[in-house]
Design an enzyme around this catalytic site. Structure first.
Site, PDB file in Angstrom:
ATOM      1  N   LYS A 231      -5.308 -51.450  16.253  1.00  0.00           N
ATOM      2  CA  LYS A 231      -4.968 -51.681  14.842  1.00  0.00           C
ATOM      3  C   LYS A 231      -3.442 -51.633  14.649  1.00  0.00           C
ATOM      4  CE  LYS A 231      -5.668 -46.757  13.973  1.00  0.00           C
ATOM      5  NZ  LYS A 231      -6.671 -45.733  13.598  1.00  0.00           N
TER       6      LYS A 231
ATOM      7  N   ARG B 238     -13.057 -39.605   4.622  1.00  0.00           N
ATOM      8  CA  ARG B 238     -12.153 -40.740   4.552  1.00  0.00           C
ATOM      9  C   ARG B 238     -12.970 -42.032   4.557  1.00  0.00           C
ATOM     10  NH1 ARG B 238      -7.612 -41.953   9.164  1.00  0.00           N
ATOM     11  NH2 ARG B 238      -9.506 -42.562  10.281  1.00  0.00           N
TER      12      ARG B 238
ATOM     13  N   TYR C  18      28.208 -42.428   6.224  1.00  0.00           N
ATOM     14  CA  TYR C  18      27.919 -42.134   4.806  1.00  0.00           C
ATOM     15  C   TYR C  18      27.890 -40.635   4.553  1.00  0.00           C
ATOM     16  CZ  TYR C  18      26.425 -46.945   3.802  1.00  0.00           C
ATOM     17  OH  TYR C  18      26.377 -48.291   3.605  1.00  0.00           O
TER      18      TYR C  18
ATOM     19  N   MET D 193      21.353 -48.238   7.498  1.00  0.00           N
ATOM     20  CA  MET D 193      20.245 -49.202   7.533  1.00  0.00           C
ATOM     21  C   MET D 193      20.186 -49.950   8.873  1.00  0.00           C
ATOM     22  SD  MET D 193      19.397 -52.390   4.980  1.00  0.00           S
ATOM     23  CE  MET D 193      19.393 -51.377   3.504  1.00  0.00           C
TER      24      MET D 193
END
Ligand SMILES: *Cc1c(COP(=O)(O)O)cnc(C)c1O
Length: 349
Positions: free
Chosen positions: A35, A130, A244, A292
């Site tokens: 998955k 679940r 940063y 990022m």
């Protein structure tokens, strides 16, 4: 090249599957869970490798993922879908010959109505709350469901990575009481359950994270290496800051490498100032915050500017990075971004 290199060792993946398979006897089949795009590593190459290695059953989360696996493995292997038969799934299930693990009476009625005679499995809730039939719903439907001949009845353990957790034995007892004597093929264990021992194995196990090199299979071969190219190096003088928030301040002259990956590539910002990269065997700590697209790394210890630094590999696996980030290896793998240049090694010739 400005993107980082993610190398996926398919021979390590199949060796890990074999190690999990060897934990159970010959009468237990070891299925592979692929998955979430093969835990982020590419479900096509992963499934093709495992099929070539003899895996006969795959599991995915949703029918759409099953269609991609069918394309990778051909007609032979079975493909199970944990979310069962959802509204709108019928065409995909039929055209790709997928086997829904039905979770509720509503799904059972939908499946029998839309695809009469088509294979299905049953998922039971034994305490995780679940997915799957509650014991009372199962008691009501069991006769009709068994008459329709499910090919598998399965459940999932909530605490299998904690060997002594009392919920393991409780779920095992619940699974037995819901399935004993029905004459159906049964599956309870994922990676953690495989390691709990033969009581948990039944007819089929569902290997996931251990194949991909993660805990709780502590002896797993590392599957991923992530090498990040150095864009620029500079020397900062005492008192100068990096990144940063100016959270890293040089205590003495420091050589800083700026490298080409960041939190958009799945290198969590929580790693800021905590994780390290590797130049061969040499540890190079992160200097300041994860950006990022960039990391800044203290390479003072190296003496020469490197071309690449590794963040995942034999020295530091997915669980080590996960511990630093306050998460689990599963999330590190499935967060790996789409920008990496991916190379598969050790695959079928
Ligand atoms: C994800 C999943 C697995 C595989 O679990 P691992 O811990 O990765 O081995 C097996 N069964 C179900 C129902 C799952 O959701």
């Amino acid at each position: 090249m400005g993107t980082a290199h993610l190398t996926i060792d398919l021979s390590a993946l199949s060796a890990n599957w074999r190690a999990l398979d060897a934990c159970s006897g010959h009468s237990t089949e070891t299925a592979a869970v692929v998955k979430a795009d093969g835990y982020g590593l590419g479900s096509g190459p992963v499934a093709a490798q495992l099929a070539a290695f003899g895996v006969r059953t795959f599991f995915v989360a949703v029918a759409e993922e099953g269609a991609a696996i069918r394309a990778a493995v051909g007609d032979g292997p079975a493909i199970g879908v944990f979310s069962g038969h959802m509204d709108g799934d019928t065409d995909l299930l039929r055209s790709h010959n997928l086997i829904p693990m039905l979770n509720s009476t509503e799904q059972f009625i939908r499946h029998i109505g839309a695809l009469p005679g088509a294979p299905f499995g049953i998922q039971l809730d034994t305490g995780m709350n679940r997915l799957g039939f509650e014991p009372s719903d199962w008691a009501d439907l069991r006769g009709a469901a068994v008459a329709a001949k499910p090919c598998l009845v399965m459940s999932h353990l909530a605490c299998a990575d904690e060997v002594g957790h009392p919920q393991n034995a409780a779920q095992l007892a619940a699974f037995r009481s819901m399935t004993d004597g029905l004459g159906l093929r049964r599956s309870l264990a994922a990676t953690g359950g495989i390691l709990l021992g033969p009581d948990y194995h039944f007819d089929m196990t569902r290997a996931g994270i251990g194949m991909y090199g993660g805990a709780p299979l502590t002896t797993a071969h590392p599957v991923v290496t992530l090498s990040i190219p150095v864009i620029q190096c500079r020397t900062v003088t005492p008192g100068e800051s990096v990144g940063y928030g100016a959270t890293f301040v040089a205590d003495r002259p420091r050589r800083i490498a700026t490298i080409a990956a960041g939190y958009a590539d799945g290198l969590h910002r929580a790693l800021s100032s905590k994780a390290a990269l590797y130049a061969g065997d040499v540890v190079c700590p992160l200097a300041g915050r994860v950006s990022m697209d960039l990391l800044t790394v203290d390479i003072t210890a190296l003496g020469a500017d490197p071309n690449y630094l590794d963040i995942l590999g034999p020295h530091q696996g997915v669980d080590a990075i996960a511990d630093i980030a306050g998460t689990i290896g599963y999330e590190v793998l499935t967060s790996l971004g789409q920008r990496y240049a991916r190379t598969y090694t050790g695959g079928p010739a």
